[in-house]
Design a protein around this motif. Structure first.
Motif, PDB file in Angstrom:
ATOM      1  N   ILE A 423       8.756  52.539  42.871  1.00  0.00           N
ATOM      2  CA  ILE A 423       8.148  52.197  44.171  1.00  0.00           C
ATOM      3  C   ILE A 423       8.917  51.073  44.875  1.00  0.00           C
ATOM      4  O   ILE A 423       8.412  50.455  45.798  1.00  0.00           O
ATOM      5  N   VAL A 426       9.237  51.028  48.794  1.00  0.00           N
ATOM      6  CA  VAL A 426       8.057  50.699  49.586  1.00  0.00           C
ATOM      7  C   VAL A 426       7.543  49.295  49.272  1.00  0.00           C
ATOM      8  O   VAL A 426       6.745  48.731  50.029  1.00  0.00           O
ATOM      9  N   CYS A 427       8.002  48.740  48.144  1.00  0.00           N
ATOM     10  CA  CYS A 427       7.570  47.401  47.731  1.00  0.00           C
ATOM     11  C   CYS A 427       8.339  46.329  48.489  1.00  0.00           C
ATOM     12  O   CYS A 427       7.747  45.392  49.031  1.00  0.00           O
TER      13      CYS A 427
END
Length: 511
Positions: A423, A426-427
């Motif tokens: 992730i 998107v992090c």
């Protein structure tokens, strides 16, 4: 056909001429001014007068006339003199005495300057005795009012810095050129430090350059002319820039025709484009739309004005309010800590409070699980946990100093390994491991502020703030048409606004 008119005869004498007293209605505001000032202790004002010379107009009479003039929107000393001759209300206050405009101007600028804050305080305390104010709950706000200075007479701190850097660069270039053509005995192995130049350094360097270039066949006429220009103009220019920097102090700008005024962005801009104009930041605290405290500042924003504003309140009343309500312009760690130290319960927003409360802000928060504020923080072990469960350890702690000298501590936390995280995109967008910064003290104060503001009493105070302090500015600036000072200098404009504040309180008392 004969018309029926009331008798009109200017030559008809009065059998019993009325006195001025009979011509003033019992509920007229001029009687409020007269009654309030009769109850004041004016010994400090009386001491401002000399015992020698011709008898002066009584300061009590002059104060009554001055305060009523501001209530009547009469600010010009010539117009006040005219009113004392022609206006029955002014004639009643002055007992038909007429002071000339110079005497009125001296009274306002010289006699009142050191004692007016005490007069203002006494009036507020009289309001408190009548139960109109309690001096326990105040609402604070600020507005910018334009100076009488010219709008295009600015001096910018950044421009001075740029000019000095340019001069240092040109001086260094000339020095290097002179050294490149100098004879061996004229070369200097230790060149001057051009990072910081002053008048003395420029003069000495210019003399050395002139000595090398003078009579040197290798020196071009253009270089000699430039050296003469530097020797003639740079020392004087540097001296002027240093004087301007002293006037600036911690400000970014000032006006040449009113050096105390700072260029600020005005809402009431005649061009409607947010033009920067010289002005002052006026701060007031109100209670039930009475002004109980006022101060003037040169800061362009409200954050750094709260401390001196509260100090003035404490100086006036030897006490502090129990609660203070203000908008997000005052929301800072320094101000939250100040209110806590002073024992004042603050209802002060921080810059993101309104966004948090509206629907769009709540939706954004729900859609941002990777935002720093959404990460789990283990207070006991002082670490964060990322969305994938990885510990983010503390890697550094730095101290930042604000414009006012207040020191803040900021901690940095870093994940150990973000490579290969599913992730990651998107992090966060960085190339290395994710790092976040956190000011724990500020977050603590923001949480307390959030609790106060969202409480039942906090919601009442937030609503009341917009109906308490903001209408005061609207009344003074719009209804009274006071949008620009008529005097120059911080002390004089503070007195000028003080007269408006006192007149506002008198008018509201008489309403």
């Amino acid at each position: 056909m004969k018309r029926n008119f009331k008798e009109y005869n200017q030559q008809q004498n009065w059998l019993f001429p009325p006195s001025i007293e009979e011509l003033i209605p019992e509920d007229h505001p001029v009687r409020i001014v007269n009654g309030v000032i009769e109850h004041l202790d004016l010994k400090p004002l009386i001491r401002a007068y000399s015992k020698d010379g011709q008898p002066s107009y009584h300061p009590k009479m002059m104060l009554k006339v001055m305060v009523y003039a501001y209530m009547d929107n009469t600010y010009s000393t010539r117009k006040i003199e005219k009113a004392m001759r022609e206006n029955i209300n002014f004639m009643w206050l002055s007992n038909k005495q007429v002071a000339d405009h110079n005497t009125i101007a001296r009274f306002r600028s010289q006699k009142l300057k050191d004692v007016f804050k005490d007069i203002f305080k006494q009036v507020v305390l009289l309001l408190a005795q009548e139960g109109l104010v309690k001096l326990k709950e105040v609402y604070t706000d600020g507005t910018k009012i334009e100076s009488v200075a010219g709008r295009y007479t600015f001096v910018w701190g950044n421009a001075l810095k740029t000019q000095k850097e340019k001069m240092a660069r040109q001086l260094e270039e000339m020095w290097e050129y002179a050294q490149s053509i100098a004879d061996e005995e004229d070369t200097d192995p230790t060149p001057p430090d051009f990072k910081k130049v002053d008048k003395e350094k420029v003069e000495k360097t210019a003399q050395k350059i002139d000595k090398i270039l003078k009579g040197n066949p290798k020196a071009s006429s253009k270089a000699k002319a430039k050296a003469r220009y530097i020797a003639k103009n740079f020392p004087a220019n540097l001296e002027k820039y240093e004087q301007q920097e002293q006037l600036l102090g911690n400000r970014s700008s000032y006006s040449k025709t009113d050096p105390d005024a700072t260029f600020m962005r005005m809402k009431e801009d005649h061009m409607k484009n947010g033009q920067l104009k010289p002005g002052y930041n006026v701060q007031i605290s109100s209670e039930d739309q009475f002004i109980v405290n006022y101060t003037l500042h040169q800061d362009t924003n409200d954050i750094h004005t709260l401390r001196p504003h509260l100090e003035n309140y404490e100086y006036l009343y030897q006490n502090l309010p129990e609660t203070l309500t203000a908008d997000a312009g005052y929301g800072s760690q320094e101000n939250y800590e100040l209110l806590s130290e002073k024992g004042i319960k603050g209802y002060v927003k921080f810059n993101t409070f309104d966004k948090e409360q509206n629907k769009a802000g709540k939706k954004r928060k729900e859609k941002a699980p990777f935002h720093r504020d959404q990460l789990y923080y283990n207070e006991k072990e002082d670490h964060y946990v990322c969305p994938m469960g990885q510990r983010m350890e503390k890697i550094a702690q730095a101290t930042k100093t604000t414009k006012s000298g207040y020191r803040q501590t900021v901690s940095k936390y870093s994940a150990k390994n973000c490579n290969g995280c599913p992730i990651r995109n998107v992090c966060f967008k960085g190339k290395n491991n994710r790092v976040i910064e956190r000011n724990h003290a500020l977050e603590h104060y923001k949480q307390k502020a959030r609790e106060h503001l969202l409480s039942e009493l906090g919601e009442i105070k937030r609503r009341k703030r917009t109906a308490d302090v903001e209408p005061v500015f609207a009344h003074i600036k719009s209804n009274r048409n006071f949008k620009r000072f008529t005097h120059r200098g911080l002390d004089k404009v503070e007195l000028e606004f003080g007269l408006h504040a006192l007149a506002h309180n008198m008018r509201k008392k008489s309403a």
